[in-house]
Design an enzyme around this catalytic site. Structure first.
Site, PDB file in Angstrom:
ATOM      1  CG  ASP A   1     -20.229  13.316   7.322  1.00 12.88           C
ATOM      2  OD1 ASP A   1     -21.298  12.832   6.906  1.00 12.88           O
ATOM      3  OD2 ASP A   1     -19.327  12.638   7.850  1.00 12.88           O
ATOM      4  NE  ARG A   2     -24.507  20.425  10.225  1.00 11.09           N
ATOM      5  CZ  ARG A   2     -25.376  20.548  11.232  1.00 11.09           C
ATOM      6  NH1 ARG A   2     -25.126  21.397  12.209  1.00 11.09           N
ATOM      7  NH2 ARG A   2     -26.466  19.816  11.266  1.00 11.09           N
TER       8      ARG A   2
END
Length: 294
Positions: free
Chosen positions: A119-120
């Site tokens: 995930d970012r």
């Protein structure tokens, strides 16, 4: 397609093929379909980022620091300690990500592809294949669940030591803006995460989380489902818990891919550890001072 879509990230091309957006003879086809003489192929419109945008992206702090975050590299692999706040690839409103940045930083590289995703706002170990054979070998290990990935997560409250495994099916919904929201649902895909308490604090617990399956937002949703959301999770978190942590200086998701163990594509076992960044380390130091007897 690669010749027709020069400048388009390979990850984007693979994605439109997987989703069936490429039509053959006016119909959807499976990704493994082999073109025949006479086939008529329709490629959907793809927005190609300007080269100037890529060049500018390389100058951004988190992008330009990527070479300093390399944990391991050889002829087959490049392994990063990915910083938080940067996507692994472009798409969903993001012009670029780690893989596009690496290709821009290394224009001479003939092959650079993500082995898996983070995930970012998750930091830590990220595998990039430098050879197609390495990518295939590692994807096979992922399919057979032979890659061990361990994360560190700071969660709300006192996680019970007896809770060592969460099995809850996860259903993913894609929003109009391209964002993703995941929830526990009987209609979802089978999902399993193993947990171990690493350290306890006054109002938080540091967990080691080991996902057995690899669903989107899996650890974040499984901890929420158990009543212990992760600190500073802007999608599944608890604002009151976050306020308790303000004096630690933390203002990012406390989820870090700490270790990864796999079979190296060229032989032998590879074990990689990614150290916590300064903000996560400082948070734990403050919590230890506030909870000296736990």
């Amino acid at each position: 397609m690669l010749a027709r879509l020069k400048g388009v990230p390979k990850s984007m091309i693979y994605r439109i093929v997987r989703k069936g957006e490429v039509r053959v003879n006016k119909g959807r086809i499976k990704p493994e379909y082999k073109l025949q003489n006479g086939d008529r192929v329709r490629i959907p419109p793809v927005r190609v980022a300007e080269r100037e945008t890529r060049t500018l992206s390389v100058k951004l702090n988190k992008i330009s620091s990527l070479p300093d975050r390399i944990l391991f590299e050889d002829d087959a692999l490049l392994i990063l300690n990915k910083p938080f706040g940067i996507a692994v690839h472009g798409g969903s409103g993001v012009d670029f990500g780690v893989i596009e940045a690496l290709r821009a930083l290394r224009p001479e590289a003939r092959f650079l592809e993500l082995v898996h995703r983070l995930d970012r706002d998750t930091s830590g170990v990220l595998l990039i294949a430098k050879k197609r054979s390495a990518l295939r070998a590692l994807h096979e290990q992922l399919r057979l669940k032979k890659i061990q990935k361990d994360y560190l997560a700071l969660v709300k409250g006192h996680w019970p030591s007896s809770c060592k495994k969460v099995q809850a099916p996860l259903l993913k919904n894609v929003l109009q803006n391209g964002g993703r929201v995941v929830k526990v649902s009987s209609e979802g895909k089978v999902s399993e995460t193993h947990f171990k308490v690493e350290e306890r604090f006054e109002y938080a617990t540091l967990l080691k989380a080991s996902p057995i399956t690899g669903r989107t937002h899996q650890i974040r949703v499984h901890t929420l489902h158990s009543g212990h959301p992760i600190a500073f999770d802007n999608r599944y978190g608890d604002r009151e818990f976050d306020r308790h942590l303000q004096d630690t200086g933390l203002n990012r998701l406390f989820l870090h891919a700490a270790t990864l163990c796999c079979q190296h594509p060229l032989g032998g076992t590879l074990s990689i550890e990614a150290p916590l960044d300064d903000q996560l380390r400082h948070c734990l130091q403050i919590l230890r001072k506030k909870s000296p007897f736990l």
